[in-house]
Scaffold this motif. Structure first.
Motif, PDB file in Angstrom:
ATOM      1  N   GLN A  63      57.321  60.458  39.544  1.00 19.82           N
ATOM      2  CA  GLN A  63      57.982  60.645  38.223  1.00 19.82           C
ATOM      3  C   GLN A  63      59.030  61.935  38.610  1.00 19.82           C
ATOM      4  O   GLN A  63      60.033  61.770  38.419  1.00 19.82           O
ATOM      5  CB  GLN A  63      56.907  61.359  37.216  1.00 19.82           C
ATOM      6  N   CYS A  64      58.380  63.166  39.423  1.00 15.44           N
ATOM      7  CA  CYS A  64      59.167  64.086  39.448  1.00 15.44           C
ATOM      8  C   CYS A  64      60.374  63.895  40.680  1.00 15.44           C
ATOM      9  O   CYS A  64      61.311  64.465  40.600  1.00 15.44           O
ATOM     10  CB  CYS A  64      58.304  65.323  39.919  1.00 15.44           C
ATOM     11  N   GLU A  87      54.723  55.286  34.217  1.00 16.36           N
ATOM     12  CA  GLU A  87      53.293  55.937  33.940  1.00 16.36           C
ATOM     13  C   GLU A  87      53.583  57.418  33.314  1.00 16.36           C
ATOM     14  O   GLU A  87      54.649  57.865  33.929  1.00 16.36           O
ATOM     15  CB  GLU A  87      52.572  56.211  35.164  1.00 16.36           C
ATOM     16  N   ASP A  88      52.562  57.807  32.733  1.00 13.79           N
ATOM     17  CA  ASP A  88      52.691  59.047  31.945  1.00 13.79           C
ATOM     18  C   ASP A  88      52.054  60.209  33.093  1.00 13.79           C
ATOM     19  O   ASP A  88      51.172  59.668  33.958  1.00 13.79           O
ATOM     20  CB  ASP A  88      52.016  59.541  31.020  1.00 13.79           C
ATOM     21  N   GLY A  89      52.603  61.452  33.067  1.00 14.88           N
ATOM     22  CA  GLY A  89      51.932  62.419  34.028  1.00 14.88           C
ATOM     23  C   GLY A  89      52.467  62.295  35.362  1.00 14.88           C
ATOM     24  O   GLY A  89      53.586  61.544  35.563  1.00 14.88           O
ATOM     25  N   CYS A  90      51.905  62.864  36.314  1.00 11.99           N
ATOM     26  CA  CYS A  90      52.377  63.008  37.854  1.00 11.99           C
ATOM     27  C   CYS A  90      51.390  62.067  38.651  1.00 11.99           C
ATOM     28  O   CYS A  90      50.271  62.064  38.457  1.00 11.99           O
ATOM     29  CB  CYS A  90      52.264  64.364  38.418  1.00 11.99           C
ATOM     30  N   SER A  91      52.122  61.118  39.211  1.00  6.27           N
ATOM     31  CA  SER A  91      51.187  60.179  40.146  1.00  6.27           C
ATOM     32  C   SER A  91      52.026  59.990  41.529  1.00  6.27           C
ATOM     33  O   SER A  91      53.097  59.957  41.648  1.00  6.27           O
ATOM     34  CB  SER A  91      51.206  58.673  39.449  1.00  6.27           C
ATOM     35  N   LEU A  92      50.977  59.792  42.543  1.00  3.17           N
ATOM     36  CA  LEU A  92      51.740  59.729  44.095  1.00  3.17           C
ATOM     37  C   LEU A  92      52.320  58.516  44.144  1.00  3.17           C
ATOM     38  O   LEU A  92      52.000  57.325  43.537  1.00  3.17           O
ATOM     39  CB  LEU A  92      50.171  59.553  45.013  1.00  3.17           C
ATOM     40  N   ALA A  93      53.429  58.501  44.871  1.00  2.00           N
ATOM     41  CA  ALA A  93      54.331  57.175  45.046  1.00  2.00           C
ATOM     42  C   ALA A  93      54.766  57.348  46.421  1.00  2.00           C
ATOM     43  O   ALA A  93      54.750  58.494  47.050  1.00  2.00           O
ATOM     44  CB  ALA A  93      55.542  57.098  44.013  1.00  2.00           C
ATOM     45  N   VAL A  94      55.350  56.283  46.984  1.00  2.00           N
ATOM     46  CA  VAL A  94      55.871  55.943  48.414  1.00  2.00           C
ATOM     47  C   VAL A  94      57.323  55.336  47.995  1.00  2.00           C
ATOM     48  O   VAL A  94      57.400  54.549  47.238  1.00  2.00           O
ATOM     49  CB  VAL A  94      54.860  55.260  49.279  1.00  2.00           C
ATOM     50  N   ARG A  95      58.291  55.626  49.114  1.00  2.00           N
ATOM     51  CA  ARG A  95      59.316  55.210  48.959  1.00  2.00           C
ATOM     52  C   ARG A  95      59.728  54.351  50.394  1.00  2.00           C
ATOM     53  O   ARG A  95      59.758  55.127  51.394  1.00  2.00           O
ATOM     54  CB  ARG A  95      60.595  56.252  48.791  1.00  2.00           C
ATOM     55  N   LEU A  96      59.638  53.060  50.238  1.00  5.41           N
ATOM     56  CA  LEU A  96      59.780  51.971  51.390  1.00  5.41           C
ATOM     57  C   LEU A  96      61.261  51.340  51.288  1.00  5.41           C
ATOM     58  O   LEU A  96      61.587  50.727  50.114  1.00  5.41           O
ATOM     59  CB  LEU A  96      59.069  51.371  51.383  1.00  5.41           C
ATOM     60  N   ASP A  97      62.127  51.457  52.089  1.00  2.00           N
ATOM     61  CA  ASP A  97      63.443  50.752  52.221  1.00  2.00           C
ATOM     62  C   ASP A  97      64.087  50.996  50.745  1.00  2.00           C
ATOM     63  O   ASP A  97      64.568  50.144  50.205  1.00  2.00           O
ATOM     64  CB  ASP A  97      63.241  49.468  52.364  1.00  2.00           C
TER      65      ASP A  97
END
Length: 101
Positions: free
Chosen positions: A32-33, A40-50
């Motif tokens: 999110q940030c 999704e609400d709140g902060c959640s782990l994410a990954v950026r691929l391509d």
């Protein structure tokens, strides 16, 4: 006999469509940030691929320290990580994640 042949071909075609896990170095942060994800609400782990961001299943955003820490928190910085997993239904299912930076 035709049923067995059809079933065999179906199983082969289905198994070829499943992507295997891959290991790669990618950007890891708060979806999110830092990556602009809003499903999704709140902060959640994410990954950026391509250049595409995915929420991560298998690890929590606070597993690597306080997500809001000014220097290392995923809500404030984008970090590099060696991540293993695969994209399933628009999410990255991770089996391992090691921060490399």
């Amino acid at each position: 006999m035709k049923k067995i042949l059809f079933l065999s071909l179906f199983m082969i075609a289905f198994s070829c469509g499943n992507k295997k896990e891959v290991t790669q170095v990618a950007e890891v942060s708060c979806g999110q940030c830092k990556f602009g994800l809003d499903s999704e609400d709140g902060c959640s782990l994410a990954v950026r691929l391509d250049d595409k961001a995915y929420f991560v299943d298998g690890f929590n955003i606070d597993d690597f320290g306080d997500a809001h820490d000014e220097k290392i928190g995923f809500c404030n910085v984008v970090r590099k990580g060696e991540i293993t997993g695969k994209v399933v239904d628009g999410r990255f299912v991770a089996s391992s994640l090691k921060i490399v930076e």
